[in-house]
Design a protein around this motif. Structure first.
Motif, PDB file in Angstrom:
ATOM      1  N   THR A 177       0.836  -1.211   0.000  1.00  0.00           N
ATOM      2  CA  THR A 177       0.000   0.000   0.000  1.00  0.00           C
ATOM      3  C   THR A 177       0.866   1.255   0.000  1.00  0.00           C
ATOM      4  O   THR A 177       0.624   2.209  -0.746  1.00  0.00           O
ATOM      5  CB  THR A 177      -0.935   0.005   1.221  1.00  0.00           C
ATOM      6  OG1 THR A 177      -1.761  -1.160   1.175  1.00  0.00           O
ATOM      7  CG2 THR A 177      -1.814   1.245   1.236  1.00  0.00           C
ATOM      8  N   GLU A 178       1.895   1.257   0.849  1.00  0.00           N
ATOM      9  CA  GLU A 178       2.796   2.406   0.911  1.00  0.00           C
ATOM     10  C   GLU A 178       3.619   2.537  -0.369  1.00  0.00           C
ATOM     11  O   GLU A 178       3.868   3.642  -0.858  1.00  0.00           O
ATOM     12  CB  GLU A 178       3.740   2.267   2.116  1.00  0.00           C
ATOM     13  CG  GLU A 178       3.050   2.459   3.465  1.00  0.00           C
ATOM     14  CD  GLU A 178       2.479   3.859   3.629  1.00  0.00           C
ATOM     15  OE1 GLU A 178       3.211   4.827   3.359  1.00  0.00           O
ATOM     16  OE2 GLU A 178       1.293   3.972   3.993  1.00  0.00           O
ATOM     17  N   ALA A 179       4.035   1.400  -0.924  1.00  0.00           N
ATOM     18  CA  ALA A 179       4.857   1.426  -2.134  1.00  0.00           C
ATOM     19  C   ALA A 179       4.100   2.006  -3.323  1.00  0.00           C
ATOM     20  O   ALA A 179       4.700   2.659  -4.196  1.00  0.00           O
ATOM     21  CB  ALA A 179       5.343   0.019  -2.462  1.00  0.00           C
ATOM     22  N   LYS A 180       2.802   1.804  -3.365  1.00  0.00           N
ATOM     23  CA  LYS A 180       1.995   2.322  -4.482  1.00  0.00           C
ATOM     24  C   LYS A 180       1.976   3.845  -4.523  1.00  0.00           C
ATOM     25  O   LYS A 180       1.624   4.441  -5.547  1.00  0.00           O
ATOM     26  CB  LYS A 180       0.565   1.782  -4.389  1.00  0.00           C
ATOM     27  CG  LYS A 180       0.455   0.312  -4.811  1.00  0.00           C
ATOM     28  CD  LYS A 180      -0.966  -0.204  -4.676  1.00  0.00           C
ATOM     29  CE  LYS A 180      -1.059  -1.658  -5.101  1.00  0.00           C
ATOM     30  NZ  LYS A 180      -2.422  -2.214  -4.910  1.00  0.00           N
ATOM     31  N   ARG A 181       2.358   4.468  -3.418  1.00  0.00           N
ATOM     32  CA  ARG A 181       2.450   5.939  -3.408  1.00  0.00           C
ATOM     33  C   ARG A 181       3.619   6.418  -4.260  1.00  0.00           C
ATOM     34  O   ARG A 181       3.635   7.557  -4.728  1.00  0.00           O
ATOM     35  CB  ARG A 181       2.614   6.438  -1.974  1.00  0.00           C
ATOM     36  CG  ARG A 181       1.410   6.181  -1.064  1.00  0.00           C
ATOM     37  CD  ARG A 181       1.723   6.524   0.377  1.00  0.00           C
ATOM     38  NE  ARG A 181       2.290   7.869   0.528  1.00  0.00           N
ATOM     39  CZ  ARG A 181       2.928   8.291   1.613  1.00  0.00           C
ATOM     40  NH1 ARG A 181       3.095   7.463   2.637  1.00  0.00           N
ATOM     41  NH2 ARG A 181       3.392   9.518   1.690  1.00  0.00           N
ATOM     42  N   TYR A 182       4.586   5.554  -4.471  1.00  0.00           N
ATOM     43  CA  TYR A 182       5.807   5.946  -5.181  1.00  0.00           C
ATOM     44  C   TYR A 182       5.982   5.254  -6.536  1.00  0.00           C
ATOM     45  O   TYR A 182       6.662   5.788  -7.417  1.00  0.00           O
ATOM     46  CB  TYR A 182       7.040   5.643  -4.320  1.00  0.00           C
ATOM     47  CG  TYR A 182       7.054   6.399  -3.012  1.00  0.00           C
ATOM     48  CD1 TYR A 182       7.520   7.711  -2.947  1.00  0.00           C
ATOM     49  CD2 TYR A 182       6.583   5.809  -1.842  1.00  0.00           C
ATOM     50  CE1 TYR A 182       7.529   8.413  -1.745  1.00  0.00           C
ATOM     51  CE2 TYR A 182       6.588   6.497  -0.633  1.00  0.00           C
ATOM     52  CZ  TYR A 182       7.059   7.799  -0.589  1.00  0.00           C
ATOM     53  OH  TYR A 182       7.056   8.491   0.598  1.00  0.00           O
ATOM     54  N   PHE A 183       5.401   4.061  -6.681  1.00  0.00           N
ATOM     55  CA  PHE A 183       5.645   3.271  -7.893  1.00  0.00           C
ATOM     56  C   PHE A 183       4.333   2.912  -8.590  1.00  0.00           C
ATOM     57  O   PHE A 183       3.377   2.494  -7.933  1.00  0.00           O
ATOM     58  CB  PHE A 183       6.399   1.989  -7.552  1.00  0.00           C
ATOM     59  CG  PHE A 183       7.697   2.228  -6.813  1.00  0.00           C
ATOM     60  CD1 PHE A 183       8.814   2.684  -7.494  1.00  0.00           C
ATOM     61  CD2 PHE A 183       7.793   2.000  -5.444  1.00  0.00           C
ATOM     62  CE1 PHE A 183      10.015   2.913  -6.819  1.00  0.00           C
ATOM     63  CE2 PHE A 183       8.981   2.216  -4.765  1.00  0.00           C
ATOM     64  CZ  PHE A 183      10.097   2.675  -5.455  1.00  0.00           C
ATOM     65  N   SER A 184       4.338   3.032  -9.905  1.00  0.00           N
ATOM     66  CA  SER A 184       3.128   2.712 -10.676  1.00  0.00           C
ATOM     67  C   SER A 184       3.160   1.284 -11.209  1.00  0.00           C
ATOM     68  O   SER A 184       2.146   0.769 -11.660  1.00  0.00           O
ATOM     69  CB  SER A 184       2.984   3.688 -11.855  1.00  0.00           C
ATOM     70  OG  SER A 184       4.144   3.654 -12.681  1.00  0.00           O
ATOM     71  N   PHE A 185       4.338   0.630 -11.162  1.00  0.00           N
ATOM     72  CA  PHE A 185       4.440  -0.731 -11.688  1.00  0.00           C
ATOM     73  C   PHE A 185       4.136  -1.765 -10.598  1.00  0.00           C
ATOM     74  O   PHE A 185       4.132  -1.441  -9.399  1.00  0.00           O
ATOM     75  CB  PHE A 185       5.820  -0.987 -12.313  1.00  0.00           C
ATOM     76  CG  PHE A 185       6.985  -0.511 -11.488  1.00  0.00           C
ATOM     77  CD1 PHE A 185       7.239  -1.022 -10.225  1.00  0.00           C
ATOM     78  CD2 PHE A 185       7.849   0.448 -11.986  1.00  0.00           C
ATOM     79  CE1 PHE A 185       8.316  -0.597  -9.473  1.00  0.00           C
ATOM     80  CE2 PHE A 185       8.946   0.888 -11.255  1.00  0.00           C
ATOM     81  CZ  PHE A 185       9.181   0.354  -9.994  1.00  0.00           C
ATOM     82  N   PRO A 186       3.891  -3.028 -10.995  1.00  0.00           N
ATOM     83  CA  PRO A 186       3.586  -4.093 -10.009  1.00  0.00           C
ATOM     84  C   PRO A 186       4.777  -4.372  -9.091  1.00  0.00           C
ATOM     85  O   PRO A 186       5.936  -4.306  -9.531  1.00  0.00           O
ATOM     86  CB  PRO A 186       3.276  -5.311 -10.877  1.00  0.00           C
ATOM     87  CG  PRO A 186       3.020  -4.782 -12.242  1.00  0.00           C
ATOM     88  CD  PRO A 186       3.817  -3.523 -12.377  1.00  0.00           C
ATOM     89  N   ILE A 187       4.470  -4.702  -7.825  1.00  0.00           N
ATOM     90  CA  ILE A 187       5.505  -5.012  -6.831  1.00  0.00           C
ATOM     91  C   ILE A 187       5.104  -6.279  -6.082  1.00  0.00           C
ATOM     92  O   ILE A 187       3.940  -6.451  -5.705  1.00  0.00           O
ATOM     93  CB  ILE A 187       5.670  -3.857  -5.825  1.00  0.00           C
ATOM     94  CG1 ILE A 187       6.100  -2.579  -6.549  1.00  0.00           C
ATOM     95  CG2 ILE A 187       6.702  -4.207  -4.752  1.00  0.00           C
ATOM     96  CD1 ILE A 187       6.087  -1.354  -5.676  1.00  0.00           C
ATOM     97  N   PHE A 188       6.085  -7.156  -5.875  1.00  0.00           N
ATOM     98  CA  PHE A 188       5.861  -8.367  -5.086  1.00  0.00           C
ATOM     99  C   PHE A 188       6.889  -8.403  -3.957  1.00  0.00           C
ATOM    100  O   PHE A 188       8.035  -7.986  -4.136  1.00  0.00           O
ATOM    101  CB  PHE A 188       5.978  -9.615  -5.964  1.00  0.00           C
ATOM    102  CG  PHE A 188       4.933  -9.678  -7.036  1.00  0.00           C
ATOM    103  CD1 PHE A 188       3.695 -10.245  -6.781  1.00  0.00           C
ATOM    104  CD2 PHE A 188       5.169  -9.134  -8.288  1.00  0.00           C
ATOM    105  CE1 PHE A 188       2.715 -10.275  -7.765  1.00  0.00           C
ATOM    106  CE2 PHE A 188       4.202  -9.158  -9.285  1.00  0.00           C
ATOM    107  CZ  PHE A 188       2.966  -9.737  -9.017  1.00  0.00           C
ATOM    108  N   VAL A 189       6.467  -8.895  -2.808  1.00  0.00           N
ATOM    109  CA  VAL A 189       7.315  -8.834  -1.615  1.00  0.00           C
ATOM    110  C   VAL A 189       7.292 -10.175  -0.894  1.00  0.00           C
ATOM    111  O   VAL A 189       6.286 -10.898  -0.918  1.00  0.00           O
ATOM    112  CB  VAL A 189       6.833  -7.683  -0.686  1.00  0.00           C
ATOM    113  CG1 VAL A 189       5.424  -7.933  -0.198  1.00  0.00           C
ATOM    114  CG2 VAL A 189       7.780  -7.474   0.480  1.00  0.00           C
ATOM    115  N   ASP A 190       8.416 -10.525  -0.270  1.00  0.00           N
ATOM    116  CA  ASP A 190       8.492 -11.754   0.521  1.00  0.00           C
ATOM    117  C   ASP A 190       9.646 -11.624   1.507  1.00  0.00           C
ATOM    118  O   ASP A 190      10.433 -10.673   1.442  1.00  0.00           O
ATOM    119  CB  ASP A 190       8.703 -12.969  -0.388  1.00  0.00           C
ATOM    120  CG  ASP A 190       8.133 -14.253   0.214  1.00  0.00           C
ATOM    121  OD1 ASP A 190       8.188 -14.411   1.450  1.00  0.00           O
ATOM    122  OD2 ASP A 190       7.636 -15.100  -0.547  1.00  0.00           O
TER     123      ASP A 190
END
Length: 401
Positions: A177-190
């Motif tokens: 949610t926080e990352a979407k404030r800065y990046f418009s591309f898809p992000i995956f986290v683990d």
């Protein structure tokens, strides 16, 4: 009617299979693909034409004519420059970010100290670093497919929430949610050790293996588990916490105290911090020891302990060999349960792998019920960032997977 409805998924599947065939067998012709995959030549030709048009595949040169003569076939290669993927490893000490092509070649990288931006915003700084790399290396930002991220703590990949990451003081942190404030591309986290396992499977000592146990030994001890080519995360995404294994019941009976709050037993006796602390206490009892003065002033590091052990220092060898023995028991327990094809050891402690690995193998191979490869990480300090790239390529729905 139903055949029309099913044609698109079938075409998509075939397209992915054709691209995979090209990646694994390049350079290869259309006719060779049709023969290998048992798909009709017209279908293969149509799919290849689309892949070429979309820039996933390049036509490179002319192959040899067949024994029957005729035109020489056009050779096909995967275009690893068709897009870029960002991999980020957020650690307790530093944050490292790379931009890679589609086969894992690192084009550029940057890093910064975590504590410098914990209060002002790690994501904001990561965004700044990525933009700087894109501009410096004149990369096409429209070709950035997305980003994979490794986090030093329990992470829920499905919703992108970091349940707990003590080293960076995150609890229930809504990372995506926080990352979407800065990046418009898809992000995956683990979890960072999970992504390191993926990195080793993709480009390191786990290549061509479907069952892998990756163990990271630093201040703490954790593992990433791949079973039948899938990450095993457990019911609450906390699988692989090997640091909590108990390898001496007597210690537990004697009111054992972990080295840090909420740390487990194994990492409190075999982690780098524990090794340094135990050696310090031992040397402080030996006034004739060459390191007595230094140990009296401050705590010695695990790295110093291994250096001394290699030089034959009796106290250091006692401490280090005991830690290796505990680690070996933990590995035996985990490998007996999981039956991996390969165990890969990474993390800071394995900078001294030349001392550790022979001793580990001696104990582990003696007690394991079945044979297993025991190696150190091939990717080293890049295991997490390349694993983060691999995480993205596995999770992002595209023709690539």
């Amino acid at each position: 009617m139903s055949s029309k409805r099913n044609s698109t998924p079938l075409k998509t599947t075939n397209k992915k299979v054709v691209l995979q065939c090209i990646k694994e067998n390049q350079p290869i012709s259309r006719a060779e693909i049709a023969s290998k995959l048992q798909i009709s030549k017209p279908t293969v030709s149509l799919l290849v034409d689309e892949l070429v048009q979309e820039n996933w595949v390049l036509e490179k040169g002319i192959g040899m004519a067949s024994s029957q003569g005729g035109r020489r076939p056009i050779q096909l290669c995967f275009n690893e420059k068709a897009g870029y993927v960002i991999g980020t490893d957020i650690g307790g000490t530093k944050v490292k970010t790379v931009i890679c092509d589609l086969i894992g070649n690192i084009i550029c990288s940057s890093s910064f100290k975590t504590n410098h931006y914990l209060q002002t915003g790690l994501l904001k700084q990561i965004h700044k670093e990525i933009n700087c790399m894109i501009q410096t290396y004149q990369l096409d930002s429209s070709k950035m497919l997305g980003m994979g991220v490794g986090i030093p703590g329990i992470t829920e990949p499905t919703n992108g929430v970091v349940v707990e990451a003590p080293s960076i003081n995150w609890v229930r942190y809504p990372f995506i949610t926080e990352a979407k404030r800065y990046f418009s591309f898809p992000i995956f986290v683990d979890n960072d050790v999970n992504v390191a396992a993926l990195g080793e499977q993709w480009l390191g000592n786990g290549r061509s293996k479907d069952n892998i146990l990756f163990i990271a030994v630093g201040t703490g001890i954790g593992s990433g588990i791949i079973i039948h080519n899938q990450l095993y995360r457990g019911s609450s995404c906390a699988a692989g916490e090997m640091g909590y294994m108990v390898t001496d019941k007597n210690d537990m009976r004697n009111e054992f105290k972990p080295i840090f709050h909420r740390y487990g037993y194994l990492e409190s006796v075999a982690g780098g911090k524990a090794i340094g602390e135990r050696l310090t206490k031992l040397i402080r009892q030996k006034q004739d020891h060459p390191m007595f003065e230094e140990a009296s002033k401050s705590e010695l590091t695990g790295e110093i302990a291994f250096t001394l052990a290699k030089e034959g220092d009796e106290a250091a060898r006692l401490v280090v060999d005991d830690a290796i023995e505990h680690l070996a028991y933990g590995i035996i327990n985990a490998a007996s349960l999981l039956n991996p094809e390969v165990i890969i050891l990474g993390g800071g402690v394995f900078k001294s792998s030349d001392y550790i690995l022979p001793r580990l193998r001696e104990i582990v191979y003696q007690y394991l019920p079945s044979s297993v490869e025991l190696n150190t990480s091939q990717l080293g300090e890049n295991a997490e960032v390349l694993g983060a790239v691999s995480l993205f390529l596995r999770e992002f729905e595209s023709v690539l997977n």
